[in-house]
Design a protein around this motif. Structure first.
Motif, PDB file in Angstrom:
ATOM      1  N   UNK A 241      42.341  46.771  36.150  1.00  0.00           N
ATOM      2  CA  UNK A 241      42.130  47.667  35.025  1.00  0.00           C
ATOM      3  C   UNK A 241      42.770  47.144  33.744  1.00  0.00           C
ATOM      4  N   UNK A 242      42.038  47.297  32.647  1.00  0.00           N
ATOM      5  CA  UNK A 242      42.608  46.898  31.355  1.00  0.00           C
ATOM      6  C   UNK A 242      43.427  48.031  30.750  1.00  0.00           C
ATOM      7  N   UNK A 243      43.470  49.158  31.447  1.00  0.00           N
ATOM      8  CA  UNK A 243      44.204  50.296  30.912  1.00  0.00           C
ATOM      9  C   UNK A 243      45.666  50.277  31.324  1.00  0.00           C
ATOM     10  N   UNK A 244      46.477  50.802  30.430  1.00  0.00           N
ATOM     11  CA  UNK A 244      47.884  51.023  30.758  1.00  0.00           C
ATOM     12  C   UNK A 244      48.005  52.241  31.661  1.00  0.00           C
ATOM     13  N   UNK A 245      47.287  53.288  31.284  1.00  0.00           N
ATOM     14  CA  UNK A 245      47.317  54.536  32.045  1.00  0.00           C
ATOM     15  C   UNK A 245      45.910  55.092  32.180  1.00  0.00           C
ATOM     16  N   UNK A 246      45.591  55.530  33.385  1.00  0.00           N
ATOM     17  CA  UNK A 246      44.301  56.176  33.614  1.00  0.00           C
ATOM     18  C   UNK A 246      44.502  57.433  34.423  1.00  0.00           C
ATOM     19  N   UNK A 247      43.986  58.529  33.948  1.00  0.00           N
ATOM     20  CA  UNK A 247      43.921  59.743  34.755  1.00  0.00           C
ATOM     21  C   UNK A 247      42.499  59.859  35.270  1.00  0.00           C
ATOM     22  N   UNK A 248      42.357  59.999  36.576  1.00  0.00           N
ATOM     23  CA  UNK A 248      41.036  60.153  37.162  1.00  0.00           C
ATOM     24  C   UNK A 248      40.944  61.485  37.882  1.00  0.00           C
ATOM     25  N   UNK A 249      40.191  62.408  37.292  1.00  0.00           N
ATOM     26  CA  UNK A 249      39.917  63.701  37.927  1.00  0.00           C
ATOM     27  C   UNK A 249      41.203  64.402  38.387  1.00  0.00           C
ATOM     28  N   UNK A 250      42.201  64.360  37.539  1.00  0.00           N
ATOM     29  CA  UNK A 250      43.498  64.950  37.898  1.00  0.00           C
ATOM     30  C   UNK A 250      43.408  66.477  37.984  1.00  0.00           C
ATOM     31  N   UNK A 251      44.009  67.026  39.029  1.00  0.00           N
ATOM     32  CA  UNK A 251      44.077  68.484  39.196  1.00  0.00           C
ATOM     33  C   UNK A 251      45.514  68.906  39.502  1.00  0.00           C
ATOM     34  N   UNK A 252      46.055  69.753  38.669  1.00  0.00           N
ATOM     35  CA  UNK A 252      47.402  70.284  38.886  1.00  0.00           C
ATOM     36  C   UNK A 252      47.346  71.804  38.814  1.00  0.00           C
TER      37      UNK A 252
ATOM     38  N   UNK B 232      41.216  60.659  31.455  1.00  0.00           N
ATOM     39  CA  UNK B 232      41.289  59.931  30.183  1.00  0.00           C
ATOM     40  C   UNK B 232      42.113  58.682  30.401  1.00  0.00           C
ATOM     41  N   UNK B 233      42.128  57.795  29.415  1.00  0.00           N
ATOM     42  CA  UNK B 233      42.811  56.513  29.605  1.00  0.00           C
ATOM     43  C   UNK B 233      43.450  56.042  28.307  1.00  0.00           C
ATOM     44  N   UNK B 234      44.470  55.203  28.459  1.00  0.00           N
ATOM     45  CA  UNK B 234      45.159  54.631  27.303  1.00  0.00           C
ATOM     46  C   UNK B 234      45.264  53.126  27.497  1.00  0.00           C
ATOM     47  N   UNK B 235      44.832  52.385  26.484  1.00  0.00           N
ATOM     48  CA  UNK B 235      44.980  50.931  26.523  1.00  0.00           C
ATOM     49  C   UNK B 235      46.369  50.555  26.016  1.00  0.00           C
ATOM     50  N   UNK B 236      46.870  49.390  26.460  1.00  0.00           N
ATOM     51  CA  UNK B 236      48.181  48.951  25.968  1.00  0.00           C
ATOM     52  C   UNK B 236      48.181  48.900  24.435  1.00  0.00           C
ATOM     53  N   UNK B 237      49.219  49.413  23.824  1.00  0.00           N
ATOM     54  CA  UNK B 237      49.352  49.360  22.375  1.00  0.00           C
ATOM     55  C   UNK B 237      48.541  50.389  21.613  1.00  0.00           C
ATOM     56  N   UNK B 238      47.737  51.185  22.335  1.00  0.00           N
ATOM     57  CA  UNK B 238      46.867  52.152  21.657  1.00  0.00           C
ATOM     58  C   UNK B 238      47.426  53.564  21.741  1.00  0.00           C
ATOM     59  N   UNK B 239      46.906  54.431  20.865  1.00  0.00           N
ATOM     60  CA  UNK B 239      47.309  55.828  20.885  1.00  0.00           C
ATOM     61  C   UNK B 239      46.129  56.716  21.247  1.00  0.00           C
ATOM     62  N   UNK B 240      46.336  57.526  22.281  1.00  0.00           N
ATOM     63  CA  UNK B 240      45.364  58.553  22.632  1.00  0.00           C
ATOM     64  C   UNK B 240      45.879  59.881  22.096  1.00  0.00           C
TER      65      UNK B 240
ATOM     66  N   UNK C 136      43.918  60.986  40.537  1.00  0.00           N
ATOM     67  CA  UNK C 136      44.778  59.804  40.509  1.00  0.00           C
ATOM     68  C   UNK C 136      45.441  59.674  39.139  1.00  0.00           C
ATOM     69  N   UNK C 137      46.653  59.125  39.141  1.00  0.00           N
ATOM     70  CA  UNK C 137      47.317  58.737  37.897  1.00  0.00           C
ATOM     71  C   UNK C 137      47.661  57.265  38.060  1.00  0.00           C
ATOM     72  N   UNK C 138      46.855  56.402  37.444  1.00  0.00           N
ATOM     73  CA  UNK C 138      47.044  54.964  37.605  1.00  0.00           C
ATOM     74  C   UNK C 138      47.811  54.424  36.407  1.00  0.00           C
ATOM     75  N   UNK C 139      49.015  53.921  36.676  1.00  0.00           N
ATOM     76  CA  UNK C 139      49.834  53.319  35.623  1.00  0.00           C
ATOM     77  C   UNK C 139      50.052  51.858  35.978  1.00  0.00           C
ATOM     78  N   UNK C 140      49.636  50.953  35.094  1.00  0.00           N
ATOM     79  CA  UNK C 140      49.721  49.513  35.354  1.00  0.00           C
ATOM     80  C   UNK C 140      49.147  49.179  36.730  1.00  0.00           C
ATOM     81  N   UNK C 141      48.029  49.786  37.040  1.00  0.00           N
ATOM     82  CA  UNK C 141      47.313  49.461  38.264  1.00  0.00           C
ATOM     83  C   UNK C 141      47.819  50.132  39.525  1.00  0.00           C
ATOM     84  N   UNK C 142      48.882  50.959  39.411  1.00  0.00           N
ATOM     85  CA  UNK C 142      49.406  51.622  40.615  1.00  0.00           C
ATOM     86  C   UNK C 142      49.329  53.130  40.488  1.00  0.00           C
ATOM     87  N   UNK C 143      48.987  53.784  41.596  1.00  0.00           N
ATOM     88  CA  UNK C 143      48.860  55.246  41.582  1.00  0.00           C
ATOM     89  C   UNK C 143      50.248  55.894  41.635  1.00  0.00           C
ATOM     90  N   UNK C 144      50.622  56.550  40.552  1.00  0.00           N
ATOM     91  CA  UNK C 144      51.952  57.169  40.497  1.00  0.00           C
ATOM     92  C   UNK C 144      52.095  58.298  41.513  1.00  0.00           C
TER      93      UNK C 144
END
Ligand SMILES: Nc1ncnc2c1ncn2[C@@H]1O[C@H](COP(=O)(O)OP(=O)(O)O)[C@@H](O)[C@H]1O
Ligand SMILES: [Mg+2]
Length: 339
Positions: A11-22, A39-47, A79-87
């Motif tokens: 993934x090119x994303x720093x952070x990705x939320x996939x269908x998160x339910x809380x 939603x997702x955030x690329x390195x260095x970008x602002x969401x 899923x919460x994927x941060x730097x390719x790993x599910x937190x």
């Protein structure tokens, strides 16, 4: 393009939320505070994450931080994927190491987040000593350096002061100093300037942008203020009732909001409504998370809702012709565009 399409293959994303339910359990039933958010955030970008109070912005952020109080809360899916790993697969110990070190968060009211009985210096030092394992003298020097970096005058003196001795704007700078002290790659800022007056607000936003440029970190900026988003974000997720209803590049959204809810948010903005348009607030209120309406959750407040909207929940789908991964959850795309 959903965030999903990038997952798992470098993934090119720093952070990705996939269908998160809380969800939270309460006397009134299950509160679906975050109910399928991507939603997702690329390195260095602002969401920018926008939406009225109660739409699930903070709960999504706290889920990323692993700070949902359980009970009554629980991340029940996604899923919460941060730097390719599910937190969500991390242990509490691993999350403690990530928090403050790799992902830092600042809040609206620094007085509640700062500890009143410790000096600001102690609070910065605690973070760096915990995460970096450095000794007190070096930590103190680092604390002074951080205070200087966030524009606090006379940092050698301020380092020994208590939070109540500082103004609201200075306290928020201290929060940012703590957050930045371990060079996080992601900063989550939850309404960081809401409690501040306009001049200080602009200074804090400038400071965050400057630190972001220097450090190259990604930022999730949560706000109910679209004007703030226009100033700092590249992408925007518009949230309503636990869901993302529109996801777009900031220029696209400001050029032409597509969801009736986004349009409503713009109409309630003094600077952006235009000289001839009357300022309007969206009638009605965000429904409680225990009692979301059937179908499209926005339908009771929507000027163009039809029977289909009352029955059938719209999916977040790519907008025809959009080049940039813009998505929209509305049954009436054409009519919505004409609003
Ligand atoms: N600890 C909690 N217990 C029960 N419900 C909660 C809790 N925290 C948040 N909620 C509910 O989750 C929903 C979303 O809240 P929140 O994420 O704080 O909204 P926002 O940040 O967009 O204003 C609200 O309906 C709120 O009542
Ligand atoms: Mg909030």
């Amino acid at each position: 393009m959903g965030a999903q399409s990038q997952a798992g293959n470098g993934s090119e994303y720093l952070l990705e939320l996939n269908d998160l339910r809380t969800y939270f359990t309460s006397d009134e039933g299950t509160a679906r505070a975050v109910d399928g958010v991507s939603y997702a955030i690329e390195p260095g970008q602002t969401l920018g994450v926008v939406g009225e109070s109660g739409s699930g912005k903070s709960v999504a952020a706290l889920s990323v931080m692993g700070l949902i109080p359980s009970p009554p809360g629980e991340v029940v899916g996604g899923e919460i994927i941060f730097k390719g790993e599910n937190l969500l697969a991390k242990s509490p110990g691993e999350m403690r190491r990530i928090r403050g070190n790799e992902i830092a968060m600042i809040f609206q009211e620094p007085m509640t987040a700062l500890n009143p009985v410790y000096t600001v210096g102690d609070q910065i030092m605690e973070t760096v000593m915990l995460h970096r394992g450095i000794e007190r003298p070096a930590a103190r020097a680092h604390a002074i350096h951080m205070l200087e970096r966030v524009g606090i005058p006379a940092p050698e003196q301020r380092v020994d002061e208590y939070p109540h001795q500082l103004s609201g704007g200075m306290r928020q700078r201290v929060m940012i100093a703590i957050a930045m002290s371990c060079d996080p790659s992601l900063l989550i800022a939850d309404e960081p300037t809401t409690a501040l007056d306009v001049t200080i607000q602009a200074q804090i936003l400038d400071l965050m942008a400057e630190l972001q440029r220097e450090a190259g970190m990604g930022v999730m900026l949560i706000t109910h203020d679209l004007a703030v988003v226009a100033q700092v974000a590249q992408r925007v997720a518009v949230m309503y009732a636990g869901k993302v209803v529109e996801y777009a590049a900031v220029e696209e959204l400001f050029e032409e909001p597509a969801h009736p809810y986004s349009t409503g948010l713009f109409r309630s903005l003094p600077d952006l409504a235009g000289p001839n348009e009357r300022l309007q607030t969206i009638p009605g209120m965000v429904p409680p998370a225990t009692r979301f309406p059937s179908g499209c959750r926005f339908h009771p407040r929507c000027p163009i809702a039809t029977e289909r909207c009352r029955q059938e929940e719209p999916l977040l789908l790519p907008l025809a012709g959009a080049q940039t991964g813009r998505t929209l959850a509305c049954h009436h795309r054409e009519e919505a565009a004409a609003l």
